[in-house]
Design a protein around this motif. Structure first.
Motif, short mmCIF file in Angstrom:
data_model
loop_
_atom_site.label_atom_id
_atom_site.label_comp_id
_atom_site.label_asym_id
_atom_site.label_seq_id
_atom_site.Cartn_x
_atom_site.Cartn_y
_atom_site.Cartn_z
N ASP A 51 -5.02 10.74 -16.45
CA ASP A 51 -5.64 9.89 -17.47
C ASP A 51 -5.29 10.34 -18.89
OD1 ASP A 51 -7.06 12.18 -17.26
OD2 ASP A 51 -8.96 11.25 -16.69
N PHE A 52 -4.89 11.63 -19.05
CA PHE A 52 -4.28 11.99 -20.33
C PHE A 52 -3.18 12.99 -20.05
CE2 PHE A 52 -7.67 15.24 -19.98
CZ PHE A 52 -6.96 16.40 -20.23
N GLN A 53 -2.15 12.96 -20.88
CA GLN A 53 -1.05 13.87 -20.69
C GLN A 53 -0.35 14.13 -22.00
OE1 GLN A 53 1.63 12.58 -17.52
NE2 GLN A 53 2.47 14.64 -17.41
N LEU A 54 0.09 15.38 -22.18
CA LEU A 54 0.91 15.73 -23.33
C LEU A 54 2.34 15.82 -22.83
CD1 LEU A 54 1.35 16.85 -26.21
CD2 LEU A 54 0.78 19.10 -25.35
N ILE A 55 3.23 15.02 -23.37
CA ILE A 55 4.59 14.97 -22.84
C ILE A 55 5.54 15.60 -23.85
CG2 ILE A 55 6.45 13.42 -22.10
CD1 ILE A 55 3.40 11.68 -21.85
N ASN A 56 6.27 16.62 -23.42
CA ASN A 56 7.15 17.34 -24.34
C ASN A 56 8.41 16.52 -24.59
OD1 ASN A 56 8.10 19.42 -25.89
ND2 ASN A 56 9.22 20.33 -24.17
N VAL A 57 8.78 16.34 -25.87
CA VAL A 57 9.99 15.59 -26.21
C VAL A 57 10.92 16.53 -26.95
CG1 VAL A 57 10.89 13.57 -27.38
CG2 VAL A 57 8.58 13.53 -26.47
N GLU A 58 12.07 16.82 -26.36
CA GLU A 58 13.04 17.71 -27.02
C GLU A 58 13.95 16.90 -27.94
OE1 GLU A 58 13.19 20.83 -27.32
OE2 GLU A 58 11.51 21.22 -25.98
N ASP A 59 14.82 17.61 -28.68
CA ASP A 59 15.76 16.91 -29.57
C ASP A 59 16.59 15.92 -28.77
OD1 ASP A 59 14.82 18.42 -31.52
OD2 ASP A 59 16.62 19.61 -31.89
N PHE A 60 16.95 14.81 -29.42
CA PHE A 60 17.79 13.81 -28.77
C PHE A 60 19.08 13.76 -29.58
CE2 PHE A 60 18.88 9.21 -28.33
CZ PHE A 60 19.32 9.33 -27.03
N ASN A 61 20.22 14.06 -28.95
CA ASN A 61 21.48 14.20 -29.71
C ASN A 61 21.35 15.24 -30.80
OD1 ASN A 61 22.47 12.25 -28.19
ND2 ASN A 61 22.61 10.68 -29.77
N GLY A 62 20.58 16.31 -30.50
CA GLY A 62 20.47 17.38 -31.48
C GLY A 62 19.60 17.06 -32.68
N VAL A 63 18.85 15.94 -32.62
CA VAL A 63 18.02 15.59 -33.78
C VAL A 63 16.55 15.56 -33.37
CG1 VAL A 63 17.56 13.87 -35.55
CG2 VAL A 63 19.89 14.21 -34.73
N GLY A 64 15.71 16.24 -34.16
CA GLY A 64 14.27 16.15 -33.93
C GLY A 64 13.66 15.28 -35.00
N GLU A 65 12.82 15.89 -35.87
CA GLU A 65 12.25 15.09 -36.96
C GLU A 65 13.31 14.87 -38.03
OE1 GLU A 65 10.21 17.76 -40.30
OE2 GLU A 65 9.17 18.05 -38.40
N THR A 66 13.26 13.70 -38.69
CA THR A 66 14.15 13.46 -39.84
C THR A 66 13.25 13.02 -40.99
OG1 THR A 66 14.40 11.20 -39.07
CG2 THR A 66 16.14 12.76 -38.46
N GLN A 90 -6.27 22.42 -23.24
CA GLN A 90 -6.53 21.46 -22.16
C GLN A 90 -5.30 20.60 -21.90
OE1 GLN A 90 -10.29 19.24 -22.49
NE2 GLN A 90 -10.83 20.64 -24.14
N LEU A 91 -4.61 20.23 -22.98
CA LEU A 91 -3.44 19.35 -22.81
C LEU A 91 -2.31 20.07 -22.07
CD1 LEU A 91 -3.43 17.69 -26.35
CD2 LEU A 91 -3.87 16.52 -24.20
N THR A 92 -2.09 21.36 -22.44
CA THR A 92 -0.95 22.05 -21.83
C THR A 92 -1.27 22.54 -20.42
OG1 THR A 92 -1.69 24.02 -23.00
CG2 THR A 92 0.13 22.81 -23.98
N ALA A 93 -2.54 22.41 -19.99
CA ALA A 93 -2.87 22.82 -18.62
C ALA A 93 -2.28 21.84 -17.60
CB ALA A 93 -4.38 22.89 -18.46
N ARG A 94 -1.92 20.63 -18.07
CA ARG A 94 -1.31 19.65 -17.17
C ARG A 94 0.20 19.68 -17.36
NH1 ARG A 94 -5.40 14.41 -17.31
NH2 ARG A 94 -7.16 15.53 -16.41
N PRO A 95 0.96 19.10 -16.40
CA PRO A 95 2.43 19.15 -16.53
C PRO A 95 2.89 18.52 -17.84
CG PRO A 95 1.77 18.24 -14.41
CD PRO A 95 0.52 18.41 -15.19
N LEU A 96 3.99 19.05 -18.40
CA LEU A 96 4.46 18.58 -19.71
C LEU A 96 5.56 17.52 -19.57
CD1 LEU A 96 4.43 21.98 -21.59
CD2 LEU A 96 2.71 20.18 -21.57
N GLN A 97 5.79 17.04 -18.34
CA GLN A 97 6.71 15.91 -18.17
C GLN A 97 5.90 14.75 -17.62
OE1 GLN A 97 9.78 17.68 -15.71
NE2 GLN A 97 11.09 17.88 -17.51
N LEU A 98 6.27 13.56 -18.01
CA LEU A 98 5.48 12.38 -17.64
C LEU A 98 5.50 12.18 -16.12
CD1 LEU A 98 3.90 9.90 -18.58
CD2 LEU A 98 6.06 8.70 -18.84
N HIS A 99 4.32 12.06 -15.52
CA HIS A 99 4.21 11.79 -14.07
C HIS A 99 3.80 10.33 -13.89
CE1 HIS A 99 4.65 16.00 -13.64
NE2 HIS A 99 4.20 16.09 -12.40
#
Length: 1469
Positions: free
Chosen positions: A1180-1195, A1326-1335
């Motif tokens: 019912d809640f999840q924190l999903i880790n998003v890595e850089d995409f094409n080497g770019v994170g925040e711009t 609490q958020l990181t206690a659950r898996p960090l990839q979307l299930h």
């Protein structure tokens, strides 16, 4: 430095920069020694700490970035303070702690928490800080380091509400510090207040009893500030008036003056310190210093000194804390001068002229300088020592003090000061170019929090109400100036002013909000009012040529009375066609010379008269020229004219060439400033029970109802309780006595008599056994159920009832709201704040029918929610009224605005008169009685009442006789009138029941006539305006408005003699301090007292504060602190609602750690929607880790405009996935923490799915800040940042973000960054206690009935964003084919030609600008396999649609390759 660590895997080709490696150094150390989630940390090593301080902090010249990194890595919490002991204390240790604490204050995060947890070494640490700041050079501190310690001390003095700090600081500013005064001055001061002599003797006695060590420590504390002033004087005197200069010295001086201002601006620190400051003559030294003569370097110092002068001479009695009136100030001034004259007369014959003159002749600066200027320095010193200002000169010695100093000392003490209020009344309200572009007063948006500023601060306490209003006035003025500056710069850049070849101005561009002025003339300068030196009004005519598009022309013609415009003069010196560079200074490029404000009176018609506002149609004007009559600011006009006459400067009013207007919503600053100024000029009477709390002194609980003298013992709770059981459960700890024995009659409504809680006799000591008896007696509630009188036989006569089962805490809030005094309710998300507010309003309305209640909210939206709930309760709608511009959005067909209510009353009058006609007919009375309210009144008096009285005499039981049941109905005179009520009207079962019905019928009739009597005034008042005023002042009982409206219209409301007894404020923690204060004073006091009885504030200070655009005012001046938050910090008692009914219990855990015991209402556990899982999603809640995409994170395309493409795409992909499973689009909202990301997500949605009916748009895509106060079932949240946490560190923002979702919350973020953040750990653990990839579980669908079968199908884990996008694409194609097959079958059955589907080519052609080039995503290479079958004839028409939707779902690999990949796919097909 340890830079040998291997580089991270190559994402970007570029080698890591030096700054990145250095940053890594801190990070490496943190991972070894103190990072919160590091394994096997090494033990504490002071060498590491010294190293960090030397290499990271000192070598980088205290770079903010370095200190930020250290602070963020929890250096203070996990390393510095935990290991601090007197043995390891060193210079570097002290400095490191000070740096980090200052950084915490700079970032506005709680700073003292770690010291509160382990307070034992704090006193020793504080002593070291005191040592360091006094003996800096000896301890080897540079001036830069001493400045850091000064800033730390300033933060300590500003945190007096923290007990730990107060214990240390109090010693430095208490009465014993007077041992630093001149002995003669000390005696003089002690004589003024007789009590003090007694205290002083006690202090001396105590001091004599101390042992040597304690005495030495006591002397250090008592002389600390005095010694600090001496040290400062040394630094200040070392600054030459010209020549080279170290800026460190200047910064030290600025910070020191800031510290002194802060000490002077708080009563507890000022009380004894002000005399010490005066005795040290600090202001005089500063006035004569070299720094003041330096134009550029001394500019800020000069402004700070002005503030210090203001506060050191503030109109307040230091000992009692009472504000001094104008008269008392004048008396003090006269006493000073006459005592000087007496001294001169008896001891200094040279000053005979001076001694004999009258006071007014000698109290100006010129005449004082003339009289004293020719005396010798020795003579001046003797005068000063006679006045106890300097020590006596020993016989035969010359003075060592400069003559300038002595003269300035005497003159500045005795010259006549212009009073604060006069100064304010002479001040122009509009900012001019001098203020608008002064960085010290109005800093740019890039204020980093390093330097100090010449701005007032809003802390916990204020000196007097005047000081309170003045600080708010100045800040409000500057905050609006900042917005005006942005508007002016924007408009003038767009106009592109260039110099023409003949030296004039030519405009190369145009702006919607500005026009060039074709003619400007001043038409009236009115004579000054008596006692004033400025004109009563100045009016001018401005002509513009509106040769523009029609809608813009209408906007200009639509300028209303009181709209504020700005007149601007530009004299560009850049030749025609030069490019403007917005990054370079604005004034030089555009040649801006003057800015003056004005207020529109109206547009002129062809005869030159102002077109009045009103319902009449506006005259049609020919041509494009329009002239506006405007009012100029008389004070400003006066100043400009004086300077042009005296010093020959140019008259700015002949030079204007641009007029600028602003958006009406943001343009209310002048009205608010005028309101504050009027408040300061009136005897601004705050009720006595509130006065001290507002300024921040006394007992913070003194306004709680339990301490109010006029507490009410019996309250009618009306429909608050649903049953007696509900009532019993609402008062745990009380025993309940019901007056009615019969169980059937124990039903609501109830009256409750409370035990008297007034602890007036607290002071007497009682015997123990008496105490026990008291307790017993105190805990009993006497409950009396009563029957509401019958209101009539019609179904609509039944009162509406409350249906909410309030919790015990909500009941306590309702009870407090009904009692007089101040009630503060803290309402966490979803705890029913509005329901409580509405019930309080309803109960006050029924308990005190002649009182009037004012409702104030921050937003129109909150007002609408309140009104919708008020409508559902038993409140007569003729008593409701709403002021302001927000009525349009109300979800009812009823109009509660002034004119809406007038129309309602008029319509209601006609309905009621029709009823009177029907009654007249039924009684067979001739004549036209239902013509007006007046004739109806006569009819009631002579015809209706007499019949009723006659009837009562027939059916009233006489002595010893019983009345038959049938008689009640038989004699009833109004039988025919009630023939349209549900029949039979009389049941004929018992006499009592029928009698009750008969009385109910008569009440129904009587109510018609009482309402008509109230409406009579509307027959006499003819104009809509008069009627609406009457409604506001007389008829309405519940009046609602937003706080901005209250501030704008205060003048009009007071003029109408608007009155009210109670105020209820919703969203109180989101309202600016001053906008919360003004609604308390929308009425004039009666006989010097305010009639305000109750003030109820409902808000939540753990959610976001009011929005302040400029960072400097928000952080440095603490302008974002609402009055509600300040009261909570002061310790005013609050009622914390403790049961939420919005979200699943698991989601509530993400934010309930921030509140005192916040639990869940039972329905959150019981209702099925909260019990079933979210279909298609494992959690019912999840924190999903998003890595850089094409080497770019925040711009960051422009400053502060943060974007993160990977997160935007991922959030939208999840939204599309949920839509494919059948989730309704309006149940999903996408939130983000930055504006830049909001725009990017909107772009992605428009690109991917907006035009496609399968997906559509989510309910809202907006920022967390904008979504405060709203909720939705499913929230997708993007946190954007990958380099630094940014403003989510403000826990209040986190609480809002976590508490918006009811059933599902899915957060996309860079986990490694956020999980290290100290403030956010309770939620992120609490958020990181659950898996960090979307299930996900793609085989489920929305609304499925059967429970989830965990064993059946396993969860699918989504690795990253491209995989999710691919998955959604395949699902979508699969669905398209299924639906197509189905459609073909249907079509073959019906054999109808297919409808061409709309192809959305636009989205295909142009990828949105926010799309950055992206890497190969698997879905473009292999189109899904089930396209296999040959398309048959019926199918061809569908292909464009299919291709189109493909384009929606796919992510173009590269804007250039779009078309090629299209062709490839077509080929495959």
């Amino acid at each position: 430095m340890a830079t040998t660590e291997k580089e991270p895997p190559a994402k970007k080709a570029a080698a890591p920069s030096v700054s990145q490696i250095n940053a890594e150094y801190v990070t490496q150390l943190a991972n070894k020694y103190w990072a919160p989630n590091a394994k096997n940390k090494l033990p504490f090593d002071p060498k590491v700490m010294e190293d960090v301080y030397e290499k990271e902090i000192v070598q980088s010249k205290f770079s903010i970035r370095k200190i930020m990194l250290l602070e963020f890595s929890q250096y203070l919490e996990n390393y510095l303070w935990v290991n601090y002991t007197p043995d390891v204390s060193s210079k570097a240790y002290l400095m490191s702690i000070c740096c980090i604490v200052n950084e915490k204050f700079r970032e506005n995060v709680p700073a003292w928490e770690v010291f509160k947890k382990e307070p034992n070494h704090f006193p020793f640490f504080f002593k070291c800080v005191m040592e360091a700041v006094l003996t800096g050079d000896a301890a080897g501190l540079s001036l830069k380091e001493e400045t850091v310690v000064l800033v730390f001390l300033d933060h300590c003095f500003n945190s007096l509400e923290v007990d730990l700090i107060r214990e240390q600081v109090q010693q430095l500013v208490s009465l014993p510090m007077w041992m630093c005064l001149l002995p003669s001055r000390l005696q003089q001061e002690l004589k003024k207040v007789p009590k003090l002599q007694k205290f002083w003797n006690l202090i001396k006695k105590k001091f004599d009893q101390m042992d040597a060590d304690a005495a030495e420590q006591a002397i250090k504390e008592r002389t600390f500030l005095s010694a600090l002033i001496k040290k400062f004087r040394g630094v200040l005197m070392s600054i030459p008036p010209t020549g080279p200069l170290s800026m460190d010295k200047v910064h030290y001086c600025e910070r020191f003056i800031e510290l002194i201002i802060d000490l002077e601006a708080l009563l507890p620190t000022r009380r004894w310190f002000n005399t010490v400051l005066d005795d040290a003559h600090l202001v005089v030294s500063c006035q004569l210093s070299g720094l003041l003569q330096r134009e550029t370097e001394g500019h800020l110092f000069c402004q700070l000194l002005d503030m210090l002068k203001f506060y050191s001479g503030f109109e307040i009695n230091d000992q009692t804390g009472n504000a001094l009136t104008q008269k008392e100030m004048t008396t003090l001034h006269y006493d000073k001068i006459t005592s000087l004259q007496r001294a001169a007369f008896s001891h200094f014959p040279e000053l005979n002229d001076f001694a004999m003159s009258n006071v007014a002749a000698v109290d100006t600066r010129e005449s004082l300088t003339k009289h004293f200027g020719h005396l010798s320095p020795n003579m001046l010193h003797r005068v000063a020592s006679y006045l106890c200002l300097l020590p006596e000169l020993p016989e035969g010695q010359d003075t060592t003090t400069e003559k300038d100093f002595l003269l300035e000392l005497l003159v500045s003490r005795h010259e006549r000061r212009i009073s604060q209020i006069e100064q304010l009344n002479q001040m122009p309200l509009y900012p001019t170019e001098k203020i608008i572009w002064d960085e010290n007063i109005v800093p740019t948006e890039y204020y980093s929090g390093e330097g100090c500023l010449a701005l007032p601060k809003l802390n916990l306490q204020f000196l007097t109400l005047h000081d309170y209003l003045l600080r708010n006035f100045n800040l409000f003025r500057l905050e609006s100036t900042y917005e005006i500056r942005q508007d002016i710069e924007d408009v003038v850049w767009r106009m592109k002013p260039w110099q023409s070849e003949y030296g004039g101005v030519v405009f190369g561009g145009w702006a919607r909000m500005a026009q060039t002025i074709t003619a400007f003339s001043i038409v009236e300068v009115a004579k000054p009012n008596i006692g004033e030196s400025w004109p009563a009004r100045v009016r001018a005519d401005v002509t513009v040529n509106l040769n523009v598009q029609d809608h813009i022309k209408h906007e200009w013609e639509g300028l209303r009375k009181h709209d504020v415009c700005f007149l601007i003069t530009v004299r560009p010196n850049l030749p025609y066609g030069t490019r403007f560079d917005r990054r370079q200074p604005f004034m030089e490029q555009t040649g801006l010379a003057y800015v003056r404000g004005c207020e529109v009176q109206g547009m002129l018609d062809e005869k030159g008269r102002v077109i009045e506002e009103g319902p009449e149609p506006k005259p049609k004007l020919r041509g494009d020229n329009r002239t506006f009559r405007v009012w100029l600011d008389p004070n400003q006009y006066q100043q400009d004219m004086t300077s042009s006459i005296q010093s020959g400067t140019e008259d700015p009013y002949e030079t204007f060439n641009i007029i600028m207007r602003r958006k009406p919503k943001e343009n209310n600053f002048k009205a608010v400033l005028e309101t504050i100024r009027n408040l300061m000029n009136t005897e601004c009477v705050v009720p006595d029970w509130l006065h001290d709390i507002i300024i921040g002194y006394g007992d913070p609980g003194s306004a709680h109802y339990s301490k109010m003298p006029n507490q009410i013992s019996t309250l009618d709770f009306n429909d608050t309780f649903l049953s007696l059981e509900h009532l019993k459960s609402s008062f745990p700890g009380y025993s309940i006595k019901v007056t009615e024995e019969n169980g059937d009659l124990q039903v609501p409504p109830f009256r409750i008599k409370f035990p008297n809680q007034n602890k007036a006799d607290k002071g007497k000591k009682r015997k123990a056994n008496e105490d026990v008896e008291e307790k017993e007696e105190e805990k009993v509630l006497i409950v009396e159920p009563y029957v509401t009188p019958n209101r009539g036989p019609y179904p609509y006569n039944q009162p509406k009832r409350n249906t909410i089962q309030f919790t015990p805490t909500q009941i306590e809030a309702i009870r407090a709201g009904m009692q007089p005094g101040l009630t503060m309710v803290v309402g966490p998300p979803g705890t029913g704040k509005t329901d409580v507010a509405v019930q309080i309003i309803s109960n006050i309305y029924h308990n005190f029918p002649d009182q009037r209640t004012l409702i104030v909210t921050h937003s129109n939206q909150a007002l609408n929610q309140l009104f919708e709930k008020i409508m559902a309760l038993d409140i007569d709608e003729r008593h409701l009224l709403r002021l302001g511009h927000g009525e349009e959005e109300l979800e009812t067909e009823k109009d509660f605005s002034r004119y809406g209510r007038v129309n309602y009353v008029l319509a209601r009058r006609l309905e009621l008169l029709k009823e009177v006609g029907r009654l007249q007919e039924s009684l067979g009375v001739p004549g036209d009685v239902s013509y007006t309210c007046e004739t109806a009144g006569h009819f009631y008096l002579y015809q209706v009442m007499s019949r009723w009285e006659e009837y009562m005499s027939k059916v009233k039981p006489k002595q010893g006789k019983k009345v038959e049941v049938g008689d009640v109905a038989a004699h009833f005179p109004f039988q025919q009138y009630f023939s349209n009520a549900p029949q039979p009207v009389f049941k004929g079962r018992s006499y009592e029941e029928d009698m009750d019905i008969a009385e109910g019928c008569y009440r129904h009739i009587k109510k018609i006539f009482t309402q008509l009597e109230e409406f009579r005034a509307f027959e006499l008042l003819r104009s809509g305006l008069d009627r609406s005023k009457y409604l506001l002042v007389k008829e309405a009982k519940i009046i609602a408005m937003t706080c901005t409206h209250a501030a704008l219209k205060r003048h009009d409301l007071v003029e109408l003699a608007f009155k009210y007894d109670n105020i209820l404020m919703e969203e109180a923690a989101q309202i600016l301090e001053i906008e919360t204060f003004i609604p308390l004073l929308l009425q004039n006091p009666e006989d010097g007292y305010s009639r305000l009885k109750r003030w109820i504030m409902i808000g939540d200070h753990h959610q976001l504060p009011p929005v302040i655009k400029n960072m400097a005012f928000q952080k440095y001046s603490n302008m974002e602190q609402s009055l509600f938050t300040r009261f909570v910090r002061l310790g005013v008692p609050t009622i914390d609602l403790d049961a939420q009914g919005r979200a699943r219990a698991s989601l509530c855990n993400l934010y309930n750690w921030r509140y005192k015991h916040l639990g869940n209402l039972p329905h959150v556990q019981q209702l099925p929607e909260f019990q079933v899982p979210n279909p298609g999603l494992t959690f019912d809640f999840q924190l999903i880790n998003v890595e850089d995409f094409n080497g770019v994170g925040e711009t960051e395309p422009t400053p502060y405009f943060y974007q993160n493409l990977a997160e935007a795409e991922y959030s939208v992909a999840l939204f599309m996935y949920m839509r494919l499973l059948g989730y309704p689009a309006d149940r999903i909202s996408i939130l983000t923490t930055y504006n830049g990301q909001k725009h990017l997500i909107r772009d992605v949605i428009n690109q991917r799915c907006a035009a496609n009916p399968f997906f559509g748009q989510p309910n809202k895509v907006t920022t967390v800040d904008r979504f405060q106060g709203q909720q939705n079932d499913y929230i997708i949240l993007s946190l954007v940042r990958t380099k630094a946490v940014g403003h989510l560190r403000d826990v209040r923002r986190l609480v809002v973000a976590m508490s918006r979702a009811r059933l599902g919350l899915y957060i996309f973020a860079r986990v490694s960054l956020f999980q290290n953040c100290f403030e956010l750990t309770p939620a992120f653990n609490q958020l990181t206690a659950r898996p960090l990839q979307l299930h996900i579980r793609p085989h489920e669908y929305y609304n499925q009935e059967q429970p989830r079968d965990e064993s059946g199908q396993p969860n699918q884990v989504v690795k990253d964003m491209p995989e999710m996008a691919n998955l959604v694409y395949n699902m979508y194609m699969h669905m398209m084919h299924r639906s197509q097959k189905y459609r073909q079958e249907q079509q073959q059955k019906m054999a109808l030609p297919p409808k061409q589907a709309k192809s959305d080519a636009a989205a295909e052609e142009a990828p949105s600008d926010s799309q950055k080039p992206q890497g190969d995503t698997p879905m473009e290479q292999d189109p899904p396999g089930d396209t296999g079958s040959e398309p048959n004839a019926a199918d061809t028409s569908e292909t464009p649609n299919e291709r189109d939707t493909e384009n929606h779902a796919k992510m173009p690999e590269h804007p250039g390759q779009d078309s090629d990949s299209d062709e490839d796919q077509a080929g495959d097909q």
